[in-house]
Design an enzyme around this catalytic site. Structure first.
Site, PDB file in Angstrom:
ATOM      1  N   ASN A   1       0.833  -1.211   0.000  1.00  0.00           N
ATOM      2  CA  ASN A   1       0.000   0.000   0.000  1.00  0.00           C
ATOM      3  C   ASN A   1       0.866   1.258   0.000  1.00  0.00           C
ATOM      4  OD1 ASN A   1      -2.396  -1.468   0.166  1.00  0.00           O
ATOM      5  ND2 ASN A   1      -2.303  -1.538   2.403  1.00  0.00           N
TER       6      ASN A   1
ATOM      7  N   HIS B   1     -15.471  -1.039   2.620  1.00  0.00           N
ATOM      8  CA  HIS B   1     -14.485  -1.738   3.450  1.00  0.00           C
ATOM      9  C   HIS B   1     -15.095  -2.261   4.771  1.00  0.00           C
ATOM     10  CE1 HIS B   1     -10.732  -1.800   6.004  1.00  0.00           C
ATOM     11  NE2 HIS B   1     -10.242  -2.284   4.873  1.00  0.00           N
TER      12      HIS B   1
ATOM     13  N   GLU C   1     -16.496   4.532  -0.696  1.00  0.00           N
ATOM     14  CA  GLU C   1     -15.060   4.755  -0.839  1.00  0.00           C
ATOM     15  C   GLU C   1     -14.858   5.577  -2.111  1.00  0.00           C
ATOM     16  OE1 GLU C   1     -12.679   1.078  -0.528  1.00  0.00           O
ATOM     17  OE2 GLU C   1     -14.195   0.350   0.858  1.00  0.00           O
TER      18      GLU C   1
ATOM     19  N   SER D   1     -11.128  -0.563  -2.645  1.00  0.00           N
ATOM     20  CA  SER D   1      -9.887  -1.237  -2.270  1.00  0.00           C
ATOM     21  C   SER D   1      -9.683  -2.580  -2.956  1.00  0.00           C
ATOM     22  CB  SER D   1      -9.826  -1.416  -0.758  1.00  0.00           C
ATOM     23  OG  SER D   1     -10.946  -2.128  -0.304  1.00  0.00           O
TER      24      SER D   1
ATOM     25  N   ASP E   1     -14.597   7.671   2.035  1.00  0.00           N
ATOM     26  CA  ASP E   1     -13.340   7.132   2.542  1.00  0.00           C
ATOM     27  C   ASP E   1     -12.317   7.109   1.403  1.00  0.00           C
ATOM     28  OD1 ASP E   1     -11.231   5.606   3.470  1.00  0.00           O
ATOM     29  OD2 ASP E   1     -12.466   4.025   4.341  1.00  0.00           O
TER      30      ASP E   1
ATOM     31  N   HIS F   1      -7.575   4.830  -0.344  1.00  0.00           N
ATOM     32  CA  HIS F   1      -6.717   4.501  -1.488  1.00  0.00           C
ATOM     33  C   HIS F   1      -6.615   5.646  -2.494  1.00  0.00           C
ATOM     34  CE1 HIS F   1      -6.580   0.362  -0.085  1.00  0.00           C
ATOM     35  NE2 HIS F   1      -7.849   0.541   0.225  1.00  0.00           N
TER      36      HIS F   1
ATOM     37  N   LYS G   1      -1.377   4.392   4.160  1.00  0.00           N
ATOM     38  CA  LYS G   1      -1.105   3.822   2.833  1.00  0.00           C
ATOM     39  C   LYS G   1      -0.158   4.734   2.065  1.00  0.00           C
ATOM     40  CE  LYS G   1      -4.888   0.762   3.353  1.00  0.00           C
ATOM     41  NZ  LYS G   1      -6.295   0.740   3.697  1.00  0.00           N
TER      42      LYS G   1
END
Ligand SMILES: *Cc1c(COP(=O)(O)O)cnc(C)c1O
Length: 385
Positions: free
Chosen positions: A48, A136, A180, A184, A210, A213, A244
């Site tokens: 990550n 997630h 997200e 992910s 979120d 990533h 990450k």
């Protein structure tokens, strides 16, 4: 001796083993962009560390020169609500608020604390949470801990979301849409601008995003997909992790001032835990101060990602990715384990992702690229797919 129910756990473990879904804690040594395990030294395609910052020893040396016994603190000894609120916490939060052009920001011990803490704090029995089907596990746990009712909409099916909003908006005090930005496991990217426009149709709908990533990687200044899509100011809870791309530890939310104050009063995963060590916050600040200048790394990562995506499509793989996270869909868990082992034999550290992390029947290899890789690495990977 009392009868033990240990055998029940052992039976379950044996079932996991038989279906190739048993997990172990892998042992590994990190060597820059490579990783060393019992199987040898491999190119790390499961990291990550998207910008290659964690692998950058020069950056660490530069940071170490700034440390003194006064600011090298390995514990905060307390919750931030008691004596743990060191100055560096507020420096990081002010820096975040400035970067995002927002009223305020709040830092948490991890992205997991963030997602399991915010949703229970800001919702009640008169709240409806509408969450993307693929969010997630930490968000699912946050939803479970909340008093809200929750409906999951099909992954990125905003037409279904629109129907749910229309149907329910009058029944609830508030509705929170949860998504997200870069997903992910599939590596596809949410249409945040569309979610913002859906939200704006009603005055009781909030948006929770979120960017675990996305932050660091997306947007010209590295602020994430929200920056890229021009909607930073329209997201009520703009969250991310430092763990990450930003090569540190912790989570954050960028939000309006009353929301920050409310969280400080109500968020159990902020209140009832010892705050992160100040030295971690010093490092986070060090990275955030350099975030805008990492454009070359972001461009490099985007270039590698599109090369690999094109190659996967060329080989007939169904790859939904629009980012540096590129799944190779396999379906069956046994086959995913076998294919990952084959890649590792060829010198590429690739891990299978299986249920319950992904839905049943969608086991896959998950490749995540980083800016620490070289063009030769990518060329070699493509030949070996
Ligand atoms: C990794 C991840 C988290 C958890 O963040 P940590 O800082 O590792 O606890 C939260 N949300 C998503 C989408 C993640 O991928």
């Amino acid at each position: 001796m009392k009868p033990s129910n240990l055998h029940l756990y052992e039976e379950e473990l044996a079932n996991l083993q038989a279906s190739d879904n048993l997990r172990r804690l892998p042992q590994a040594l990190h060597r820059g962009r490579e990783i060393e395990t019992a199987d040898g030294v491999m190119l790390n395609l499961s990291s990550n560390d998207y910008l290659g910052l964690a692998a950058d020893a020069g950056l660490r040396s530069e940071f170490l020169r700034l440390l003194t016994p006064e600011n090298l603190l390995f514990t905060s000894s307390s919750s931030r609500l008691l004596t743990g609120n060191f100055t560096v916490y507020e420096e990081v939060e002010n820096l975040l608020a400035d970067l995002f052009g927002a009223e305020s920001a709040l830092v948490f011990n991890s992205g997991y604390h963030m997602n399991t803490g915010i949703l229970p704090a800001v919702s009640n029995a008169r709240t409806l949470i509408l969450a993307d089907k693929l969010v997630h596990a930490s968000l699912i746990d946050g939803i479970r801990l909340s008093a809200a009712r929750c409906v999951r909409f099909r992954h990125q099916d905003y037409a279904q979301l629109e129907i749910l909003l229309r149907k329910h908006h009058a029944e609830y005090e508030r509705i929170i849409i949860v998504t997200e930005s870069v997903f992910s496991m599939d590596g596809d990217v949410a249409d945040l601008a569309r979610l913002v426009s859906l939200k704006h149709r009603y005055d009781n709908v909030m948006l929770y995003v979120d960017e675990a990533h996305g932050v660091g990687v997306r947007g010209r200044r590295g602020l994430g997909v929200a920056e890229e899509q021009g909607c930073v100011a329209d997201i009520d809870f703009l969250c991310g992790t430092f763990g990450k791309a930003l090569a540190s530890v912790g989570g954050y939310v960028v939000c309006r001032r009353p929301l920050r104050e409310y969280l400080v009063n109500r968020m159990r995963t902020l209140i009832f835990t010892t705050a992160l060590p100040p030295v971690n916050l010093e490092w986070t600040k060090f990275i955030l101060e350099r975030l805008e200048s990492l454009e070359e790394r972001r461009e490099r990562l985007a270039r590698f990602s599109s090369q690999l995506r094109r190659a996967l499509h060329g080989r007939g793989y169904d790859c939904p990715s629009q980012s540096h996270i590129l799944p190779i869909m396999v379906g069956d868990s046994h086959e995913a384990v076998r294919r990952a082992e084959e890649m590792r034999r060829k010198g590429f550290y690739v891990l299978p992702v299986r249920p319950p992390t992904v839905p049943e029947g969608t086991s896959r290899l998950r490749l995540s690229l980083t800016a620490a890789l070289t063009q030769e690495d990518i060329d070699r990977l493509i030949i070996n797919l």
